[in-house]
Design a protein around this motif. Structure first.
Motif, mmCIF file in Angstrom:
data_model
loop_
_atom_site.group_PDB
_atom_site.id
_atom_site.type_symbol
_atom_site.label_atom_id
_atom_site.label_comp_id
_atom_site.label_asym_id
_atom_site.label_seq_id
_atom_site.Cartn_x
_atom_site.Cartn_y
_atom_site.Cartn_z
ATOM 1 N N UNK A 900 0.517 -1.176 -0.220
ATOM 2 C CA UNK A 900 -0.264 0.224 -0.119
ATOM 3 C C UNK A 900 0.850 1.827 0.140
ATOM 4 N N UNK A 901 2.240 1.340 -0.247
ATOM 5 C CA UNK A 901 3.167 2.433 -0.373
ATOM 6 C C UNK A 901 3.298 2.590 -2.071
ATOM 7 N N UNK A 902 3.724 3.768 -2.293
ATOM 8 C CA UNK A 902 4.067 4.154 -3.355
ATOM 9 C C UNK A 902 5.440 5.043 -3.934
ATOM 10 N N UNK A 903 7.062 4.439 -3.245
ATOM 11 C CA UNK A 903 7.417 5.802 -3.649
ATOM 12 C C UNK A 903 8.965 5.113 -4.528
ATOM 13 N N UNK A 904 9.809 6.037 -4.927
ATOM 14 C CA UNK A 904 10.988 5.337 -6.260
ATOM 15 C C UNK A 904 11.711 5.016 -4.898
ATOM 16 N N UNK A 905 12.028 4.783 -4.077
ATOM 17 C CA UNK A 905 12.642 4.822 -2.957
ATOM 18 C C UNK A 905 12.300 3.029 -2.560
ATOM 19 N N UNK A 906 10.677 3.055 -2.362
ATOM 20 C CA UNK A 906 10.856 2.011 -1.763
ATOM 21 C C UNK A 906 10.101 1.158 -3.142
#
Ligand SMILES: Nc1ncnc2c1ncn2[C@@H]1O[C@H](COP(=O)(O)OP(=O)(O)OP(=O)(O)O)[C@@H](O)[C@H]1O
Length: 951
Positions: A900-906
């Protein structure tokens, strides 16, 4: 022998008489063969390359013991067959032996044919040894072709090339072994010896081999006796050594003085004259003189004079002068060197050529440090050269000229012509580069697993031929030039002329008031008056003369292999060195593409453009591994560059469609930007520093990170950062070659122009370089924008003055001679006439076949795939990059949906991928509506449904 019976008259045909006569004639035939063998042996033994021969024109009397015929014969034999001539002599001896012993010479014609066929095969095997194993070369061999001779070398090159192309890497060795067997069999057939004769030879060899042992035993016995005699006083008195005068040298002062010291084992000498001096050590070096070579190391004038026979006039004593032999390959113009020949000889150090050079890309393993300096810095090396005192000027010529050593003594004593040259009172610079080329110098060690193509794949230059015009012809042309010019109202005199490989330069000093433009405008009239194809007239920068370049009657071809054999090539520190050819003085010309930084080439069809581009590509392939340099070859003409298909240096298959070429240029711009960002992260300013920094970090096991903002903290509203690990991969140089630019300009003129402009302005620091070639140097192809961004240009022959002006900004290229004749304009505008090297398709194919055996190219599909904006229209298109990228994208979607998380670093963290790829994936998800846009704090919402426990 049946042959001899033909010469016996019928009157002598009675049985015994006839038989005796036949026997005598046979013996005479045998002796004749032996005499012939002896003559050949003497001619070869006393061979001197400076003797007059078909290859050498010399006014000196021949040193060969058989005079002029001997010199010609020995030169022909050694130049063509090398050491294999000795086998021919053995054959003659064997034939003679059989005739004298009345064993007959059955199938004489067959034996002769076997010899004629066997010699080139064996010569080729010998010539191939240094080509296959460069460590086994013979640098002191007196002829250029080496111990296998020119015939052997040519056959060896052809066989190796063919074997590499048809069989692969092991091919040359197989062919070499086959050659050895074939040559051996042919030789056995030619020698015509019976089994018992071979046994006899075997016995003889065994006896000979035993001789050293017998000699050693005898010597031990003799020395033992002497030792006994010494132990017994007053038995055999030695001569009184205190009376014997033996001149020696004081190493400190260098002055000769007499001393009573003498070894008791020294052979008593009848007198202490010149013989003693020859046996003495060299006073300056402490080295003994070279016995057997006949060369007396000249140390000081007094010594030299003492060595001169008494009948010669005593020289007037002069103060000692010191000359330093120049370092090999040095181009420094000094007082002793004749005027430089090129119109542009002042081009010694092009601006920017050596910037950023940190270490040589190419150095021979055992090359001394001074030798590794680039050629234009070799003056320092010159300082370190040994100091050799010169002879007094007025010494008789015979005393100045060193005795000529024979072939074998020269070969084994470690002296060669180059080493003898300074003592002959010749000019105090090393005119050419007589160093035998070693292929070691061409195999630098940065990528131990990568093998650079051997020079044997290239055609060797033929042995030196006297093709230059004679002095009389040059003088007559100079006089005619003055007459022709005066007919057109141009007064002046020819102050110098220099014959080069293709043209001869006449330097005209015009009378005061004569404008250069007026003389330059007379080029066509002068050509007509001299009955030559064309004449180029141009000013000589920095000098008050006008250069008139007249084509030679016989034109020399410049071979690509010659340029790679030149020590300048091996010693150059240029990173992307291109072997361009030879200037009009015959000096090799190289230029660093990294410093240019881009090259524009123009020339009419058939002017030698493609051959020129091939030689540039080969220059890169001969110096750089795929890890150091990658290529993008764009060839809208389809046939020119497709020959390179499949070499590991390629980034993408040879691009032949204009649309793909445009995509490749766009990719190059993106790659340039990516490289700039990578360099910025490491805080370096160019690719060389970047690669150094990366290598250092890798060597130290350092982890280099960068701090990137990942968004904003929702509670505090402050930006959040995270450390990202940088990939420590070194960046290869990227060279983009476009063989016909006009085709691209037709398809997408404006777009191409803009891309080229961006690349030309910025790509140098990123290690991206362009070579653009065109047949049509018109203003619609070479636009103002392109010209402004490509300061380094080459013009092969063009059709008109206007074309020449378009490409070079001045006329002159229309007066070139075609076939690789070019004008090279470096950044800054200085123009040099260069004769390009000839590389034929077979050579390119052999090199390509060699490179292909070392691995497959790793293509990057991104290079020719349409850009992102082009593919953005496609619904739910995965990021370009093929199956692996698709898999990554699917994994990323799964992770994002689950967490449920979305980021480039993730994504980066979870999939262990780089920032760029993660950013691409997240952008793709956004496009596909799987995640939202980043909000004001940089956060994205996951729009897809989370999988339930059951799922
Ligand atoms: N350096 C050279 N020395 C001797 N001959 C050469 C040299 N360069 C080219 N030639 C000769 O000139 C011919 C034409 O050369 P090349 O194919 O390179 O011309 P081009 O300018 O590329 O022509 P096009 O544009 O039509 O392909 C070659 O086949 C070769 O025989």
């Amino acid at each position: 022998m049946a042959i001899f019976s033909r010469f016996v008259p019928d009157s002598l045909s009675s049985g015994p008489v006839r038989s005796r006569l036949r026997d005598r004639l046979t013996e005479a035939g045998g002796l004749g063969l032996w005499s012939l063998a002896l003559c050949f042996a003497i001619a070869l033994w006393s061979y001197d390359p400076r003797d007059p021969s078909a290859n050498t024109s010399s006014a000196q009397p021949p040193a060969n013991l058989l005079g002029r015929p001997g010199a010609y014969i020995a030169d022909f034999m050694l130049q063509n067959f090398g050491i294999v001539d000795v086998l021919a002599i053995f054959c003659l001896l064997a034939w003679g032996w059989r005739l004298i012993r009345h064993h007959g010479l059955t199938s004489a014609l067959l034996r002769f044919i076997a010899l004629v066929c066997g010699l080139p095969v064996i010569a080729a095997d010998i010539a191939a040894v240094p080509l296959l194993l460069p460590a086994l070369h013979a640098p002191l061999w007196p002829t250029q072709a080496g111990p296998g001779g020119a015939v052997g070398l040519s056959v060896a090159h052809m066989s190796i090339q063919a074997a590499t192309v048809f069989v692969g890497r092991g091919g040359p060795l197989v062919v070499w072994l086959l050659g050895l067997v074939l040559g051996g069999l042919l030789l056995l057939l030619a020698l015509a010896l019976s089994l018992s004769e071979w046994r006899g030879i075997g016995r003889g060899i065994r006896v000979l081999l035993r001789q050293p042992m017998v000699l050693a035993i005898w010597l031990r016995r003799v020395t033992g006796d002497r030792a006994q005699a010494r132990d017994m006083p007053n038995t055999v008195p030695y001569p009184d050594m205190s009376q014997r005068v033996r001149p020696t040298a004081s190493p400190a002062s260098g002055v000769r003085h007499d001393t009573a010291e003498a070894s008791p084992f020294q052979t008593p000498l009848a007198d202490t004259g010149s013989r003693v001096m020859q046996a003495d050590p060299d006073v300056s070096t402490g080295q003994p003189s070279m016995p057997g070579t006949g060369i007396m190391p000249v140390t000081d004038p007094k010594t030299a004079v003492a060595a001169v026979p008494k009948s010669m006039p005593a020289p007037v004593k002069k103060p000692e002068t010191v000359v330093r032999p120049a370092a090999l390959g040095s181009r420094k113009a000094d007082g002793g060197k004749p005027a430089q020949v090129s119109l542009q000889t002042s081009w010694m150090h092009p601006p920017g050529m050596d910037e950023e050079i940190t270490q040589p890309l190419l150095t021979g393993g055992s090359t001394p440090a001074s030798d590794r300096l680039p050629w234009h810095e070799e003056t320092e090396g010159q300082e370190a050269a040994p100091i050799i005192p010169s002879l007094p000027d007025d010494l008789p010529a015979a005393a100045k000229e060193p005795a000529r050593p024979n072939l074998l003594s020269r070969f084994f004593s470690g002296t060669n012509r180059a080493a003898e040259e300074p003592a002959t009172g010749g000019p105090d610079y090393a005119p050419a580069t007589p160093v035998a080329p070693t292929e070691d110098a061409y195999t630098p060690p940065p990528q131990p697993e990568w093998q650079f193509p051997p020079l044997s794949l290239l055609k060797p230059p033929p042995s030196a031929e006297a093709t230059k015009p004679t002095e009389e012809l040059l003088h007559a042309n100079a006089t005619q030039l003055v007459t022709v010019l005066s007919e057109y109202g141009v007064q002046g005199e020819i102050v110098a002329y220099h014959a080069g490989p293709v043209v001869t330069l006449y330097e005209l000093q015009p009378a005061p008031g004569i404008r250069a433009a007026r003389v330059i405008g007379l080029a066509d009239d002068v050509a007509r008056s001299l009955s030559v194809l064309s004449v180029r007239i141009a000013t000589v920068p920095g000098r008050n003369v006008i250069g008139i370049e007249v084509p030679n009657t016989r034109r020399e071809t410049v071979y690509f292999s010659e340029l790679l054999m030149d020590p300048q090539w091996a010693h150059s520190r240029a990173r992307l060195n291109l072997a361009l050819g030879k200037d009009i003085a015959g000096e090799s010309v190289y230029s660093d593409l990294a410093a240019m930084p881009h090259l524009l080439i123009a020339g009419t069809t058939g002017s030698g453009k493609s051959v020129g581009v091939n030689s540039m590509i080969l220059s890169l392939l001969y110096r750089l591994s795929p890890e150091q340099c990658r290529l993008i070859l764009i060839d809208p003409k389809i046939l020119e560059l497709s020959i390179y298909e499949g070499i590991p240096h390629l980034m993408t298959p040879v691009v032949t469609e204009p649309a793909k070429a445009v995509a490749a240029l766009k990719w190059a711009v993106r790659e340039m930007d990516r490289r700039y960002r990578a360099m910025a992260h490491l805080q370096v300013r160019n690719i060389a520093s970047y690669n150094e920094r990366v290598a250092e970090a890798r060597a130290r096991g350092e982890i280099v990170t960068r701090r990137v903002q990942t968004g904003y903290d929702p509670e505090t509203g402050k930006p959040t950062f995270e450390e990202q690990q940088l990939a420590l991969d070194s960046l290869p140089y990227l060279v983009i070659v476009v063989d016909e630019m006009a085709d691209l300009m037709i398809v997408a003129g404006k777009e191409i122009e803009a891309l080229l402009q961006r690349l030309a302005q910025k790509a140098r620091a990123a290690g991206i370089h362009l070579i653009l070639a065109t047949q049509r140097p018109s203003v619609d192809v070479i636009t103002g924008t392109i010209k402004a961004n490509f300061p380094t240009r080459i013009s092969f022959q063009v059709i008109s003055k206007f074309d020449s002006r378009t490409i070079l900004g001045e006329q002159g290229a229309e007066q070139l001679l075609g076939r690789g004749d070019m004008l090279f304009m470096q950044a800054g505008g200085r123009i040099t006439r260069v004769h390009g090297p000839f590389v034929d398709d077979n050579e390119v194919e052999a090199v390509v076949a060699f490179l292909r055996t070392q691995g497959e190219p790793i293509y990057d599909d991104d290079v020719i795939s349409p850009q992102e904006e082009d593919s953005s229209g496609k619904p739910f298109a995965a990021p370009a990059g093929g199956g692996e990228e698709d898999g990554l994208f699917a994994q990323a979607v799964e992770v994002v949906a689950r967490e449920g998380k979305a980021s480039t670093s993730f994504i980066q963290r979870h999939l262990s991928i780089g920032y760029n790829r993660a950013a691409k994936i997240i952008e793709q998800m956004e496009k596909e509506g799987l995640v939202s846009e980043a909000n004001h704090v940089g956060r994205r919402e996951v729009l897809m449904r989370r999988p339930t426990e059951d799922e």
